[in-house]
Design a protein around this motif. Sequence first.
Motif, PDB file in Angstrom:
ATOM      1  N   ARG A  24       0.840  -1.187   0.000  1.00  0.00           N
ATOM      2  CA  ARG A  24       0.000   0.000   0.000  1.00  0.00           C
ATOM      3  C   ARG A  24       0.879   1.243   0.000  1.00  0.00           C
ATOM      4  O   ARG A  24       1.863   1.319   0.738  1.00  0.00           O
ATOM      5  CB  ARG A  24      -0.910   0.030   1.242  1.00  0.00           C
ATOM      6  N   PRO A  25       0.533   2.236  -0.814  1.00  0.00           N
ATOM      7  CA  PRO A  25       1.311   3.482  -0.792  1.00  0.00           C
ATOM      8  C   PRO A  25       1.125   4.187   0.548  1.00  0.00           C
ATOM      9  O   PRO A  25       0.129   3.965   1.251  1.00  0.00           O
ATOM     10  CB  PRO A  25       0.710   4.299  -1.932  1.00  0.00           C
ATOM     11  N   ILE A  26       2.070   4.993   0.893  1.00  0.00           N
ATOM     12  CA  ILE A  26       2.009   5.745   2.156  1.00  0.00           C
ATOM     13  C   ILE A  26       1.794   7.217   1.849  1.00  0.00           C
ATOM     14  O   ILE A  26       2.548   7.816   1.080  1.00  0.00           O
ATOM     15  CB  ILE A  26       3.295   5.567   2.978  1.00  0.00           C
ATOM     16  N   THR A  87      10.254   8.335   0.320  1.00  0.00           N
ATOM     17  CA  THR A  87      11.376   7.582  -0.236  1.00  0.00           C
ATOM     18  C   THR A  87      11.991   6.677   0.824  1.00  0.00           C
ATOM     19  O   THR A  87      11.758   6.844   2.030  1.00  0.00           O
ATOM     20  CB  THR A  87      12.479   8.524  -0.750  1.00  0.00           C
ATOM     21  N   VAL A  88      12.806   5.738   0.357  1.00  0.00           N
ATOM     22  CA  VAL A  88      13.542   4.881   1.285  1.00  0.00           C
ATOM     23  C   VAL A  88      14.406   5.731   2.217  1.00  0.00           C
ATOM     24  O   VAL A  88      14.500   5.474   3.417  1.00  0.00           O
ATOM     25  CB  VAL A  88      14.400   3.863   0.509  1.00  0.00           C
ATOM     26  N   ALA A  89      15.002   6.775   1.668  1.00  0.00           N
ATOM     27  CA  ALA A  89      15.860   7.645   2.471  1.00  0.00           C
ATOM     28  C   ALA A  89      15.077   8.372   3.569  1.00  0.00           C
ATOM     29  O   ALA A  89      15.656   8.761   4.583  1.00  0.00           O
ATOM     30  CB  ALA A  89      16.565   8.660   1.573  1.00  0.00           C
ATOM     31  N   GLN A  90      13.779   8.557   3.377  1.00  0.00           N
ATOM     32  CA  GLN A  90      12.957   9.276   4.355  1.00  0.00           C
ATOM     33  C   GLN A  90      12.154   8.344   5.259  1.00  0.00           C
ATOM     34  O   GLN A  90      11.386   8.812   6.096  1.00  0.00           O
ATOM     35  CB  GLN A  90      11.993  10.216   3.634  1.00  0.00           C
ATOM     36  N   ALA A  91      12.325   7.042   5.098  1.00  0.00           N
ATOM     37  CA  ALA A  91      11.498   6.088   5.836  1.00  0.00           C
ATOM     38  C   ALA A  91      11.625   6.246   7.347  1.00  0.00           C
ATOM     39  O   ALA A  91      10.623   6.192   8.077  1.00  0.00           O
ATOM     40  CB  ALA A  91      11.848   4.661   5.420  1.00  0.00           C
ATOM     41  N   GLU A  92      12.838   6.456   7.841  1.00  0.00           N
ATOM     42  CA  GLU A  92      13.032   6.597   9.289  1.00  0.00           C
ATOM     43  C   GLU A  92      12.324   7.846   9.815  1.00  0.00           C
ATOM     44  O   GLU A  92      11.689   7.817  10.874  1.00  0.00           O
ATOM     45  CB  GLU A  92      14.523   6.651   9.627  1.00  0.00           C
ATOM     46  N   ALA A 176      12.557   3.306 -10.521  1.00  0.00           N
ATOM     47  CA  ALA A 176      13.838   3.044  -9.859  1.00  0.00           C
ATOM     48  C   ALA A 176      14.416   4.318  -9.256  1.00  0.00           C
ATOM     49  O   ALA A 176      15.069   4.282  -8.204  1.00  0.00           O
ATOM     50  CB  ALA A 176      14.829   2.433 -10.841  1.00  0.00           C
ATOM     51  N   LEU A 177      14.199   5.433  -9.913  1.00  0.00           N
ATOM     52  CA  LEU A 177      14.685   6.705  -9.382  1.00  0.00           C
ATOM     53  C   LEU A 177      13.768   7.231  -8.283  1.00  0.00           C
ATOM     54  O   LEU A 177      14.227   7.848  -7.327  1.00  0.00           O
ATOM     55  CB  LEU A 177      14.786   7.742 -10.515  1.00  0.00           C
ATOM     56  N   LEU A 178      12.467   6.979  -8.422  1.00  0.00           N
ATOM     57  CA  LEU A 178      11.510   7.421  -7.395  1.00  0.00           C
ATOM     58  C   LEU A 178      11.785   6.722  -6.075  1.00  0.00           C
ATOM     59  O   LEU A 178      11.851   7.349  -5.024  1.00  0.00           O
ATOM     60  CB  LEU A 178      10.087   7.131  -7.878  1.00  0.00           C
ATOM     61  N   ASP A 179      11.945   5.395  -6.114  1.00  0.00           N
ATOM     62  CA  ASP A 179      12.367   4.602  -4.952  1.00  0.00           C
ATOM     63  C   ASP A 179      11.554   4.913  -3.700  1.00  0.00           C
ATOM     64  O   ASP A 179      12.103   5.204  -2.636  1.00  0.00           O
ATOM     65  CB  ASP A 179      13.860   4.819  -4.683  1.00  0.00           C
ATOM     66  N   ARG A 191      10.056  -1.584  -1.171  1.00  0.00           N
ATOM     67  CA  ARG A 191      10.448  -0.460  -2.013  1.00  0.00           C
ATOM     68  C   ARG A 191      10.062  -0.752  -3.460  1.00  0.00           C
ATOM     69  O   ARG A 191       9.840  -1.902  -3.826  1.00  0.00           O
ATOM     70  CB  ARG A 191      11.939  -0.166  -1.877  1.00  0.00           C
ATOM     71  N   THR A 192       9.981   0.291  -4.285  1.00  0.00           N
ATOM     72  CA  THR A 192       9.402   0.155  -5.618  1.00  0.00           C
ATOM     73  C   THR A 192      10.424  -0.087  -6.729  1.00  0.00           C
ATOM     74  O   THR A 192      10.074  -0.007  -7.899  1.00  0.00           O
ATOM     75  CB  THR A 192       8.595   1.421  -5.979  1.00  0.00           C
TER      76      THR A 192
END
Length: 202
Positions: A24-26, A87-92, A176-179, A191-192
Amino acid sequence: MQLDFSTLTPLERYRWLASTVTPRPIAWVSSLSPDGVSNLAPFSFFQVISDDPPTLMINVGSRDDGTLKDTLRNAQATGELVIHLVTVAQAEAMNASAAVLPHGISEFEQCAIASLPASLVAPPRVQGAPVAFECKVLEIQPFPREAANCHLIFAEVLLAHIDDAVLNDKGRIDPALLDVVGRLGGMAYTRTRDTFELQRPS
């Protein structure tokens, strides 16, 4: 295995639905209270439901004590939201903003999340988010109507901020760039970047 949902508790229903309807998208949603306090919270019961008008829907559940979450209260009071992808970088940082804070405390400040001003609405947007939708609230529906335990927010997209870094050479989104991250069950995310393509039959 068969599950008779009429025999399950609300928590059991949530766990089965949340672990099967995936990914599911967040929606990472920023809002502003009438007295100017910013709020930021993630929601994974979220989807695009229309392109005309361009409309996103977020399900905002009530707190365990039955009170309304700040996102809903702010949406009701001001009629404006900014909905971000994560993004993965913003997950935390996204996960940190899910903490239950006292009313009037900003997750932007508490979690040290940098913000930028929006263009058409008052709530700030998250700095570094690859996609941010500035939205006006079209309607808010309590659900279920007989004994609401959540509210559905229908938000019309007015303006989208899309980072050029996530576009391919044709100016389209490159997954892949959106990630971005998606929600699975329990504490799991995905991750996407792992994708494949299929041609639709004519």
